[in-house]
Design an enzyme around this catalytic site. Structure first.
Site, PDB file in Angstrom:
ATOM      1  N   THR A 169      -7.942   9.275  27.225  1.00 14.32           N
ATOM      2  CA  THR A 169      -9.016   8.523  26.569  1.00 14.32           C
ATOM      3  C   THR A 169      -8.584   7.992  25.207  1.00 14.32           C
ATOM      4  OG1 THR A 169     -10.674   9.865  27.702  1.00 14.32           O
ATOM      5  CG2 THR A 169     -11.400   8.614  25.781  1.00 14.32           C
ATOM      6  N   TYR A 221     -16.784   4.562  36.401  1.00 14.23           N
ATOM      7  CA  TYR A 221     -17.582   3.433  36.887  1.00 14.23           C
ATOM      8  C   TYR A 221     -17.984   3.577  38.347  1.00 14.23           C
ATOM      9  CZ  TYR A 221     -19.286  -1.219  38.022  1.00 14.23           C
ATOM     10  OH  TYR A 221     -20.063  -2.256  38.458  1.00 14.23           O
ATOM     11  N   TYR A 227      -9.230  15.913  34.859  1.00 12.43           N
ATOM     12  CA  TYR A 227      -9.905  15.563  33.594  1.00 12.43           C
ATOM     13  C   TYR A 227     -11.349  15.196  33.904  1.00 12.43           C
ATOM     14  CZ  TYR A 227     -10.554  12.938  29.145  1.00 12.43           C
ATOM     15  OH  TYR A 227     -10.992  12.452  27.940  1.00 12.43           O
ATOM     16  N   ARG A 270     -18.232   9.667  30.047  1.00 10.40           N
ATOM     17  CA  ARG A 270     -17.536   8.384  30.203  1.00 10.40           C
ATOM     18  C   ARG A 270     -17.443   7.944  31.659  1.00 10.40           C
ATOM     19  NH1 ARG A 270     -13.568   5.923  25.917  1.00 10.40           N
ATOM     20  NH2 ARG A 270     -14.295   6.963  24.048  1.00 10.40           N
ATOM     21  N   LYS A 275      -9.161  19.666  32.128  1.00 10.34           N
ATOM     22  CA  LYS A 275      -9.652  19.343  30.788  1.00 10.34           C
ATOM     23  C   LYS A 275     -11.137  19.065  30.929  1.00 10.34           C
ATOM     24  CE  LYS A 275      -9.555  15.938  27.035  1.00 10.34           C
ATOM     25  NZ  LYS A 275      -8.974  14.687  26.503  1.00 10.34           N
ATOM     26  N   ILE A 305      -7.301  19.605  24.205  1.00  7.38           N
ATOM     27  CA  ILE A 305      -6.720  18.254  24.148  1.00  7.38           C
ATOM     28  C   ILE A 305      -7.688  17.470  23.279  1.00  7.38           C
ATOM     29  CG2 ILE A 305      -5.850  16.309  25.480  1.00  7.38           C
ATOM     30  CD1 ILE A 305      -5.610  18.180  27.901  1.00  7.38           C
TER      31      ILE A 305
END
Length: 306
Positions: free
Chosen positions: A54, A117, A143, A148, A172, A214
């Site tokens: 990211t 998305y 992840y 997001r 993560k 992270i």
């Protein structure tokens, strides 16, 4: 895949710094500055390096640029610490290509995001990650960042993947649901690598058995983030707690706009990079830049106008 991943699971602990992708003023990727940022991380004790996650603006890069960022990083690190680049995409074929490229280049692991998305259901997520994991021999860190991606990878799905894919070694979790992250280790086992992607949960996740973090803040103050982890693993709980609270003002201000815009602004003020982003991302407001500058001064960082 049937490899033995115990060595890398031992090494992939602590502060994995998610390094930003620096751009020149004309918005070309600045690979020379990228190498300098990586050296800055290593000089300050970061335990591993990640790029094109990211903080690295992967959706603003072409596939070829992502591959060159990974290649530059692996060559710069030169085996000094593990490298775990972000190889995920909203596109399945791109994810396969980038993950295979990471392996071919010599990456130690790959960080693969939940596709954004698309909002795939849990069975589709299982198939996506299993196909990616089966295509390579390197360890995979899933992840999960529902804020997001608009989709949460459920614990039961992660547990299925952990059982089905020996090289899916960790996750993560950029997930503010602390119940969820507790249940990850309950269902996947205490040796599953759990990393915090939420800055204010970096220390609490260590306390429940996490492997590290992270954290975008490591771009700005890598030494303090690394020291927090070192202190915890050394049994120095008081120092780890103190650093957790000391870092909170910086963590707060760096997320008052979308990451990595504030982080790049801070690095620009520190003279590390040009604080450029590619549209549709843009620089923070002047008011937020002033706040970032004042916050940096609290940490003894001389901040100039970028």
């Amino acid at each position: 895949m049937s490899g033995n991943y115990e060595d890398i699971k031992t090494r992939l602990r602590g502060s994995i710094a998610p390094v930003v992708t620096p751009f020149k003023k004309n918005h070309d990727v600045d690979y020379e500055k990228l190498s300098e940022l990586i050296e800055f991380q290593l000089e300050n004790g970061s335990h591993a390096i990640s790029v094109t996650g990211t903080s690295g603006e992967p959706s603003s890069l072409t596939v070829e640029e992502r591959e060159k960022v990974m290649e530059t990083t692996i060559k710069t690190v030169n085996g000094r610490v593990p490298v775990a680049p972000g190889t995920g995409s909203t596109n399945h074929a791109e994810t396969l290509r980038l993950t295979k490229s990471a392996q071919e280049m010599g990456a130690d692991a790959a960080l693969v995001i939940v596709p954004y998305y698309n909002k795939p259901n849990q069975e589709a997520l299982f198939k996506h990650f299993k196909t990616v994991a089966d295509s390579v021999d390197i360890p995979i860190i899933v992840y999960n960042i529902p804020g997001r991606t608009a989709q949460n990878l459920e614990v039961k799905t992660l547990a299925r993947l952990n059982e089905a894919c020996p090289n899916i070694v960790g996750v993560k979790e950029s997930n503010k649901d602390f119940e969820h992250v507790n249940r990850v280790l309950l269902n996947c086992g205490r040796d599953f690598l759990l990393y915090s992607g939420i800055e204010l949960l970096c220390y609490p996740m260590l306390a429940i058995g996490g492997a590290g973090s992270i954290s975008a803040t490591a771009n700005v103050l890598p030494g303090k983030i690394a020291r927090l982890h070192d202190a915890w693993f050394e049994g120095d709980v008081e120092t780890a707690q103190s650093l957790h609270y000391e870092l909170m003002p910086l963590n707060d201000v760096l997320f008052k706009d979308t990451n990595p815009a504030p982080v790049k602004a801070a690095l620009g003020m520190m003279g590390k990079i040009e604080p450029e982003l590619r549209l549709p991302m843009d620089v923070p407001s002047r008011a937020l830049q002033d706040e970032i500058r004042e916050t940096l001064k609290q940490y003894g960082v001389t901040a100039q106008y970028a």
